[in-house]
Design a protein around this motif. Structure first.
Motif, PDB file in Angstrom:
ATOM      1  N   THR A 227       0.828  -1.203   0.000  1.00 50.65           N
ATOM      2  CA  THR A 227       0.000   0.000   0.000  1.00 50.65           C
ATOM      3  C   THR A 227       0.864   1.255   0.000  1.00 50.65           C
ATOM      4  O   THR A 227       0.481   2.292  -0.564  1.00 50.65           O
ATOM      5  CB  THR A 227      -0.937   0.002   1.220  1.00 50.65           C
ATOM      6  OG1 THR A 227      -1.700  -1.215   1.214  1.00 50.65           O
ATOM      7  CG2 THR A 227      -1.898   1.177   1.184  1.00 50.65           C
ATOM      8  N   LYS A 228       2.038   1.176   0.591  1.00 50.29           N
ATOM      9  CA  LYS A 228       2.976   2.310   0.633  1.00 50.29           C
ATOM     10  C   LYS A 228       3.885   2.350  -0.592  1.00 50.29           C
ATOM     11  O   LYS A 228       4.778   3.182  -0.676  1.00 50.29           O
ATOM     12  CB  LYS A 228       3.836   2.224   1.896  1.00 50.29           C
ATOM     13  CG  LYS A 228       3.053   2.385   3.187  1.00 50.29           C
ATOM     14  CD  LYS A 228       3.952   2.188   4.396  1.00 50.29           C
ATOM     15  CE  LYS A 228       3.173   2.339   5.693  1.00 50.29           C
ATOM     16  NZ  LYS A 228       4.037   2.076   6.879  1.00 50.29           N
ATOM     17  N   HIS A 229       3.653   1.456  -1.537  1.00 54.25           N
ATOM     18  CA  HIS A 229       4.431   1.350  -2.776  1.00 54.25           C
ATOM     19  C   HIS A 229       5.880   0.946  -2.503  1.00 54.25           C
ATOM     20  O   HIS A 229       6.801   1.369  -3.211  1.00 54.25           O
ATOM     21  CB  HIS A 229       4.401   2.675  -3.554  1.00 54.25           C
ATOM     22  CG  HIS A 229       4.637   2.488  -5.026  1.00 54.25           C
ATOM     23  ND1 HIS A 229       4.894   3.540  -5.888  1.00 54.25           N
ATOM     24  CD2 HIS A 229       4.655   1.382  -5.809  1.00 54.25           C
ATOM     25  CE1 HIS A 229       5.065   3.081  -7.115  1.00 54.25           C
ATOM     26  NE2 HIS A 229       4.915   1.773  -7.089  1.00 54.25           N
ATOM     27  N   LYS A 230       6.059   0.093  -1.493  1.00 50.52           N
ATOM     28  CA  LYS A 230       7.400  -0.387  -1.164  1.00 50.52           C
ATOM     29  C   LYS A 230       7.558  -1.871  -1.469  1.00 50.52           C
ATOM     30  O   LYS A 230       8.625  -2.439  -1.228  1.00 50.52           O
ATOM     31  CB  LYS A 230       7.702  -0.117   0.311  1.00 50.52           C
ATOM     32  CG  LYS A 230       7.788   1.379   0.636  1.00 50.52           C
ATOM     33  CD  LYS A 230       8.122   1.619   2.095  1.00 50.52           C
ATOM     34  CE  LYS A 230       8.223   3.109   2.388  1.00 50.52           C
ATOM     35  NZ  LYS A 230       8.540   3.380   3.821  1.00 50.52           N
ATOM     36  N   GLN A 434      -3.190   6.443  -6.989  1.00 53.38           N
ATOM     37  CA  GLN A 434      -3.119   7.915  -7.017  1.00 53.38           C
ATOM     38  C   GLN A 434      -4.489   8.528  -6.786  1.00 53.38           C
ATOM     39  O   GLN A 434      -4.626   9.537  -6.072  1.00 53.38           O
ATOM     40  CB  GLN A 434      -2.537   8.375  -8.354  1.00 53.38           C
ATOM     41  CG  GLN A 434      -1.071   8.026  -8.517  1.00 53.38           C
ATOM     42  CD  GLN A 434      -0.525   8.353  -9.904  1.00 53.38           C
ATOM     43  OE1 GLN A 434      -1.296   8.542 -10.863  1.00 53.38           O
ATOM     44  NE2 GLN A 434       0.785   8.408 -10.034  1.00 53.38           N
ATOM     45  N   GLY A 437      -5.311   8.731  -3.310  1.00 53.91           N
ATOM     46  CA  GLY A 437      -4.492   9.665  -2.545  1.00 53.91           C
ATOM     47  C   GLY A 437      -3.489   8.997  -1.625  1.00 53.91           C
ATOM     48  O   GLY A 437      -3.087   9.564  -0.597  1.00 53.91           O
ATOM     49  N   LEU A 438      -3.071   7.777  -1.984  1.00 52.41           N
ATOM     50  CA  LEU A 438      -2.154   7.054  -1.122  1.00 52.41           C
ATOM     51  C   LEU A 438      -0.734   7.631  -1.233  1.00 52.41           C
ATOM     52  O   LEU A 438      -0.285   8.012  -2.310  1.00 52.41           O
ATOM     53  CB  LEU A 438      -2.122   5.579  -1.524  1.00 52.41           C
ATOM     54  CG  LEU A 438      -3.459   4.833  -1.393  1.00 52.41           C
ATOM     55  CD1 LEU A 438      -3.301   3.399  -1.891  1.00 52.41           C
ATOM     56  CD2 LEU A 438      -3.936   4.840   0.068  1.00 52.41           C
ATOM     57  N   GLN A 439      -0.062   7.707  -0.110  1.00 53.18           N
ATOM     58  CA  GLN A 439       1.300   8.255  -0.105  1.00 53.18           C
ATOM     59  C   GLN A 439       2.270   7.293  -0.777  1.00 53.18           C
ATOM     60  O   GLN A 439       2.118   6.069  -0.686  1.00 53.18           O
ATOM     61  CB  GLN A 439       1.734   8.515   1.334  1.00 53.18           C
ATOM     62  CG  GLN A 439       0.953   9.616   2.035  1.00 53.18           C
ATOM     63  CD  GLN A 439       1.472   9.903   3.429  1.00 53.18           C
ATOM     64  OE1 GLN A 439       2.360   9.229   3.919  1.00 53.18           O
ATOM     65  NE2 GLN A 439       0.908  10.932   4.067  1.00 53.18           N
ATOM     66  N   GLY A 440       3.260   7.832  -1.462  1.00 55.17           N
ATOM     67  CA  GLY A 440       4.282   7.024  -2.101  1.00 55.17           C
ATOM     68  C   GLY A 440       4.002   6.697  -3.543  1.00 55.17           C
ATOM     69  O   GLY A 440       4.825   6.072  -4.222  1.00 55.17           O
ATOM     70  N   TRP A 441       2.797   7.097  -4.054  1.00 57.82           N
ATOM     71  CA  TRP A 441       2.432   6.785  -5.427  1.00 57.82           C
ATOM     72  C   TRP A 441       2.466   8.029  -6.319  1.00 57.82           C
ATOM     73  O   TRP A 441       2.067   8.036  -7.425  1.00 57.82           O
ATOM     74  CB  TRP A 441       1.041   6.156  -5.470  1.00 57.82           C
ATOM     75  CG  TRP A 441       1.015   4.828  -4.791  1.00 57.82           C
ATOM     76  CD1 TRP A 441       0.885   4.577  -3.460  1.00 57.82           C
ATOM     77  CD2 TRP A 441       1.154   3.549  -5.414  1.00 57.82           C
ATOM     78  NE1 TRP A 441       0.932   3.238  -3.205  1.00 57.82           N
ATOM     79  CE2 TRP A 441       1.078   2.583  -4.390  1.00 57.82           C
ATOM     80  CE3 TRP A 441       1.320   3.123  -6.725  1.00 57.82           C
ATOM     81  CZ2 TRP A 441       1.186   1.214  -4.651  1.00 57.82           C
ATOM     82  CZ3 TRP A 441       1.401   1.772  -6.984  1.00 57.82           C
ATOM     83  CH2 TRP A 441       1.350   0.835  -5.948  1.00 57.82           C
TER      84      TRP A 441
END
Length: 441
Positions: A227-230, A434, A437-441
């Motif tokens: 979810t954090k794009h990690k 995007q 609104g998720l962070q890291g994307w």
């Protein structure tokens, strides 16, 4: 899936018999009715318009009203899928939601801003009996907002036990054992080792989505990191699902008509033994029970195997839930809580058992399965009781790209490689992440 996917896998991935079309008609929804009608408190209960839901709802309301003669329940319906999701969000934001409503558990719930829109049910008497895995899918740090409704189900390999017995096969606990079994079935002759049904494209996703509990068995925080794009599907352990799709095609283990076969055809193959193994949702047993009742006891289920037996874990789809909006107050709130409690009482559970076919165990200890259930359900229940089951990704992350089923068809048909498919899917989810609104994307 997820759609459940429109649960999101309950409407994109979930519809038994392959009926996945989203119903775009306008729902007959209202939260009307005065707080007191003819000396009775009236509440409204909103559900989706699936026929199976309607059958259980009708019986549940009748039993509740009989047990609570001072309360009447007006049933409202809404469309399934995206139209229904949008309607729920709109009604909650405008204060027009029914006094009780059924909706998804998991990530879709979080989009409803539950801390601000829903009643915390953690203090209710039945809450202590709720399964911990389920509880996490309907809770935030500030409260537990949902009560389970109907049973869970799983993504698994459904298999024909007669074929296994004839060939002396045992349930595999590793992927290599699964491939070995499949090759023995292929060598034996006329039975398709692995059934795939890309004529219903949603069914192509099972080896990817149903592998998710194996991912978390190896890396417990994978969903959070994804979810954090990690994390991504292009790397292990998540890449394995795409690799499995490619391998069963490359080794010639599929039914000849895999590209055009439908889910109904796949289930028939499984039931009559012309196909041995089928990656599928366990609630498909309802279709087998309807179309091939004599074969129900011949079908079992096992978790999609991981590379290592210690990591092999069944991927479970948690049940939908009942919620109460904060707009329900006074007598209506009290009546709504009674209705939710009744649904999870022994009497309410009996109604559910009598009107629906379970795909797995209940998520609350006050509800028990009937004495006689199909072997598939017993198999799923054992994984859960042995604590070898974990929730599907859709309950832990809001991210699911719209093109997963198409990508899986390409990989499973040999058009794309596993690595290409995984890369395409990583790209597929970017826009949705995007938009959320998720962070890291």
């Amino acid at each position: 899936m997820p759609a459940r996917p429109s649960r999101r896998l309950t409407t994109r991935l979930l519809a038994i018999g392959g009926a996945v079309a989203l119903i775009g008609s306008t729902a007959a929804c209202s939260s009307g009715g005065s707080a007191d009608t003819g000396g009775k408190t009236q509440i409204t209960f909103q559900t989706d318009n699936a026929p199976t839901t309607a059958t259980t709802t009708k019986a549940l309301v009748a039993a509740f009203e009989k047990a609570n003669p001072d309360i009447t329940v007006k049933v409202d319906t809404r469309p399934q899928g995206t139209d229904g999701d949008n309607l729920v969000k709109t009604q909650l934001s405008t204060g027009e939601m029914s006094d009780v409503f059924g909706y998804n558990s998991g990530s879709l719930l979080q989009a409803l801003n539950p801390d601000n829109t829903l009643v915390d049910l953690s203090g209710e008497s039945w809450a202590k009996d709720v399964d911990e895995q389920y509880k996490t899918t309907v809770s935030t740090d500030k409260g537990m907002y949902g009560a389970p409704f109907l049973t869970s189900f799983a993504g698994a390999i459904l298999y024909n036990k007669k074929v296994y017995d004839k060939l002396g096969l045992t349930v595999p606990t590793t992927w290599d054992e699964f491939i070995s079994n499949s090759e023995k079935i292929k060598d034996a002759g006329d039975v398709a080792p692995v059934i795939q049904t890309y004529g219903d494209t949603w069914t192509s996703q099972l080896l990817v989505l149903g592998d998710f509990a194996n991912i978390t068995a190896q890396q417990s925080d994978w969903a959070d990191q994804y979810t954090k794009h990690k994390e991504s599907y292009t790397e292990e352990p998540a890449l394995a699902g795409f690799e499995h799709l490619a391998e069963i095609k490359d080794k010639g283990l599929l039914n000849k008509d895999f590209a055009s076969a439908t889910q109904a055809a796949g289930l028939k193959m499984l039931a009559d033994g012309t196909g041995a193994q089928y990656p599928m949702l366990t609630n498909a047993i309802a279709t087998i029970q309807q179309d091939n009742p004599d074969a129900v006891d011949d079908i079992g289920a096992f978790a999609i195997p991981a590379a290592n037996a210690a990591d092999t874990t069944l991927t479970q789809w948690q049940p939908n839930s009942l919620y109460i909006p904060k707009t329900a107050t006074g007598d209506k709130l009290a009546a709504a809580k009674k209705f939710v409690a009744f649904a999870n009482s022994s009497e309410g559970c009996k109604v559910q058992n009598d009107t629906s076919t379970p795909g797995g165990p209940y998520a609350i200890s006050s509800c028990t399965l009937p004495d006689s259930v199909p072997p598939i359900v017993s198999d799923v229940a054992k994984y859960v009781s042995d604590k070898k089951a974990g929730s599907a990704l859709e309950f832990l992350s809001p991210i699911k790209g719209p093109n997963l089923e198409k990508i899986c068809v390409q990989v499973g048909s040999g058009i794309s490689s596993a690595s290409t498919g995984a890369k395409q899917y990583d790209q597929d989810v970017v826009q949705q992440a995007q938009q959320l609104g998720l962070q890291g994307w």
